[in-house]
Design a protein around this motif. Sequence first.
Motif, PDB file in Angstrom:
ATOM      1  N   ARG A  72       0.834  -1.204   0.000  1.00 17.11           N
ATOM      2  CA  ARG A  72       0.000   0.000   0.000  1.00 17.11           C
ATOM      3  C   ARG A  72       0.877   1.266   0.000  1.00 17.11           C
ATOM      4  O   ARG A  72       0.610   2.230  -0.733  1.00 17.11           O
ATOM      5  CB  ARG A  72      -0.922  -0.002   1.215  1.00 17.11           C
ATOM      6  CG  ARG A  72      -2.088  -0.978   1.122  1.00 17.11           C
ATOM      7  CD  ARG A  72      -3.015  -0.773   2.292  1.00 17.11           C
ATOM      8  NE  ARG A  72      -4.176  -1.653   2.191  1.00 17.11           N
ATOM      9  CZ  ARG A  72      -4.648  -2.400   3.174  1.00 17.11           C
ATOM     10  NH1 ARG A  72      -4.046  -2.381   4.354  1.00 17.11           N
ATOM     11  NH2 ARG A  72      -5.705  -3.155   3.005  1.00 17.11           N
ATOM     12  N   GLU A  73       1.898   1.283   0.835  1.00 13.63           N
ATOM     13  CA  GLU A  73       2.773   2.448   0.915  1.00 13.63           C
ATOM     14  C   GLU A  73       3.547   2.657  -0.376  1.00 13.63           C
ATOM     15  O   GLU A  73       3.757   3.806  -0.812  1.00 13.63           O
ATOM     16  CB  GLU A  73       3.733   2.291   2.097  1.00 13.63           C
ATOM     17  CG  GLU A  73       3.035   2.382   3.459  1.00 13.63           C
ATOM     18  CD  GLU A  73       3.974   2.100   4.609  1.00 13.63           C
ATOM     19  OE1 GLU A  73       3.543   2.232   5.766  1.00 13.63           O
ATOM     20  OE2 GLU A  73       5.138   1.752   4.351  1.00 13.63           O
TER      21      GLU A  73
ATOM     22  N   ALA B 205       1.170   4.219  -2.825  1.00  8.86           N
ATOM     23  CA  ALA B 205       0.890   5.614  -2.469  1.00  8.86           C
ATOM     24  C   ALA B 205       2.068   6.528  -2.786  1.00  8.86           C
ATOM     25  O   ALA B 205       1.890   7.684  -3.191  1.00  8.86           O
ATOM     26  CB  ALA B 205       0.541   5.707  -0.982  1.00  8.86           C
ATOM     27  N   SER B 206       3.292   6.038  -2.629  1.00  9.90           N
ATOM     28  CA  SER B 206       4.487   6.861  -2.866  1.00  9.90           C
ATOM     29  C   SER B 206       4.886   6.907  -4.328  1.00  9.90           C
ATOM     30  O   SER B 206       5.732   7.719  -4.718  1.00  9.90           O
ATOM     31  CB  SER B 206       5.660   6.316  -2.048  1.00  9.90           C
ATOM     32  OG  SER B 206       6.066   5.042  -2.552  1.00  9.90           O
TER      33      SER B 206
END
Length: 470
Positions: A25-26, A29-30
């Motif tokens: 997920r991170e 998102a990044s």
Amino acid sequence: MDTIWAPALDPDIKPKYRAVVQAIREAIASGALSAGEKLPPVRELGWTLGMTPGTVARAYTVLTDEGVLRAEVGRGTFVAAPATAEPPLNLMEMDVIEHLTGGDNFDVNLFSPHLPNGGQSRLIRQLLAEVAKEPPSGMMHYPSRRGAKAAREGMVRWLWDTPIGPFSEADIVLSHGGQNAISLVFQTILKGRRPVIFVEELSYPGFRRAAAGLRADVVSIAMDGDGLCPVSLAAASERYPEAQIVCTSPEVHSPTCGYSSLERRIDIVAVARKFDLQILEDDCYRIGTAQAPGYRQLAPERGWYVSSLSKSITPALRVGCAIAPKDQTAALHRTAEHGYFGLATPITDLVASLLVHPQIDGIMERTRQGVSDYVKAAVNVLGAYDLSWREDVPFVWLTLPDGWRASAFCRAAETRGVRIRAAEEFAARHSQTPHAVRMAVNAGVSLNSFEAAMVRLRDLLDNPMDEISV
């Protein structure tokens, strides 16, 4: 090309698959992972992260189900396009079954069926959101028979073509899955300090578990190619006059994939009437059309019927039903209400919408087609051996060749990443059982992974090892 991606996992997040979920997920998102990028195969990422492929596969499955990732059978797992407002579900526009898959897996668990996703996951999420927004039953009331009426009406619609004699929503008792339905029937019927229950010599283990909870003795009845043997049932009834019920699965027998003909069912009814036995029909595994009248239709004064959504829609909801003979309906309702009042009202609200939804028939047809795809894969690989199967049954039954015992074969299969169930798991503890195994469809892994598991089993069958085959 696979993405070269090795995340740094947060050591404080447990269990490990949740840490993988958070890392993906991170990364999305990044911008480290962008829409359309292919994630590493589960075995490769598992090796990189120092964890089992199954842990990575579970993380992929969670994110696939959420729509963060998308899985393509035979190609791998990709980052999904960013979601905007989710359009209304329209299965008519879907040209493939959505498989709940975490990409390619080496470890494949074939203990219990994991259904293909024909769209039910998305529909259930949609309906849950609607129920949460405006629950028809409210959020401050105990469950009640009146409040669950719409769900029972939905169950009537779902069972509309099941040949079990006349019934209406008032006859249906909702249960927490099929196992709970079996326990309800036993609690309603059984009397005396040490009742006796008859089951098929190979049968669903839940019959024995439910009986044990009520301190009932279980007696196994011999079977033949047509199912429960009426001669053996009559002999057991003579020997155990305290017997009160016989449990059977005439449409889809687990574990053998068998079926009982109409003639055999008529013979069983004759024995049951002679010895005053009730008949419990477990119809939980049928996802196709019934082939003959059920026992509740053939013997309306003693036929009991149980089913559930677990093998046709999803086991996650834990929703099933029991239907009694007409003169026992009130008693069955009392058993359920005295035990748990009723199902949780948000669940009955959901079921009421789900079972009458205009797209549910298409969902079930796509799920049946998905089951068929996996069964055909098993048959294509293992068909040279003694394999019992049906396209609309989510498991196959393999009678092992000379040189293999069932328990040894299961141990050998597990060392090759395939978990299957031996015949003895479906029999009484001291019974003599055939050297056979049951393998369930697992659409939680890709069709390629499932087929590869079948190939590994075929290699075992072709090359029994002396040290484990005796």
